[in-house]
Design an enzyme around this catalytic site. Structure first.
Site, short mmCIF file in Angstrom:
data_model
loop_
_atom_site.label_atom_id
_atom_site.label_comp_id
_atom_site.label_asym_id
_atom_site.label_seq_id
_atom_site.Cartn_x
_atom_site.Cartn_y
_atom_site.Cartn_z
N GLN A 115 0.52 -1.25 -0.20
CA GLN A 115 0.38 -0.08 0.16
C GLN A 115 0.77 1.12 0.42
O GLN A 115 1.79 1.11 0.33
CB GLN A 115 -1.01 -0.07 0.94
N GLU A 199 -7.89 5.36 5.89
CA GLU A 199 -7.41 4.47 7.93
C GLU A 199 -7.87 5.74 8.81
O GLU A 199 -6.31 6.16 8.68
CB GLU A 199 -6.55 3.68 7.49
#
Length: 265
Positions: A115, A199
């Protein structure tokens, strides 16, 4: 749009390979030497929320996830997304933060995540931004050689060359700066999930205080699969963040096959 070695070469033309920077600056950061994303941490559907198709709840992720590849032979090999860096808001002392990123795996497949993205942090009233990359379960590392400000247009790309190697790329289209990092890991990717996420990440073993990030919209959201084809968000699952009190604190809308909006509420 195909994600191949040719794409990586094109994107990397003129790109500086950034050295990792991990807890080196004296200033306080929400993400220190133990900063880390985590796989999706599922929670039960809040009792106040009606049943909805393709909507799940999590303590740490909000956004859109392709939860399975098109076929066993067509696993996800790359993910891209473009977003405008938000201006987070908050009050009081201490730290509040969140992160916008694209990635491969971490939902139904939790062994590894490739990521890259941007953190937005308020530390005692001071706003800061950091571009980073990660091959979970290793920690996240900050890119150097790139400046990030609220309002900048960011392109984030991850591509796996194999289950144990790949690349993370961040381009700031507003400044013309580009950075990348070629990565390898002993933790194998499965290519089972593709994500566009905001997130509430982890630092020092616990979630940071989630900042009011306003709105993050990923456009140009595309996942490549083995064999060369691409897929969009048509079959994506929406993930909402539910906090410890049971309140849903994000609202996600899939605007089109290539766009998803995550809003703090």
């Amino acid at each position: 749009m195909k994600f191949t070695a040719a794409l990586a070469a094109a994107v990397l033309a003129g790109v500086a390979t950034a050295a990792p920077e991990r807890g080196l600056e004296a200033r306080l950061k929400a993400r220190a030497s133990t900063k880390s994303s985590r796989p999706l941490q599922s929670v039960d559907r809040p009792s106040t929320v009606k049943n909805q198709t393709n909507v799940e709840y999590s303590s740490n992720w909000s956004g859109a996830v392709l939860v399975e590849p098109p076929s066993a032979a067509a696993t996800y090999t790359a993910v891209t997304g473009t977003f405008t860096v938000p201006e987070p808001t908050g009050s009081g002392s201490g730290s509040q933060a969140a992160s916008a990123w694209v990635g491969i795996d971490g939902d139904t497949y939790g062994n590894a995540i490739l990521q890259t993205g941007v953190d937005f942090t308020i530390e005692d009233g001071e706003v800061s931004f950091d571009a980073w990359y990660e091959w979970y379960p290793d920690y996240a590392y900050d890119f150097s050689g790139i400046d990030i400000s609220a309002g900048d247009e960011i392109v984030a790309i991850v591509e796996s060359y194999s289950s144990t190697s790949g690349i993370a790329i961040i381009e700031n289209k507003s400044t013309g700066q580009k950075v990348s990092k070629t990565l390898s890991s002993s933790s194998n990717l499965g290519g089972q999930n593709a994500e566009w996420i905001v997130e509430d990440f982890e630092e020092g073993g616990s979630l940071v205080n989630l900042v009011d990030f306003g709105t993050v919209t990923f456009t140009g959201a595309v996942a490549a699969v083995a064999g060369g084809s691409t897929v969009g968000l048509e079959d994506a699952t929406i993930i909402e963040i539910e906090d410890e009190s049971g309140q849903v604190v994000t609202d996600v809308t899939i605007d089109s096959d290539s766009s998803v909006t995550i809003t703090y509420v």
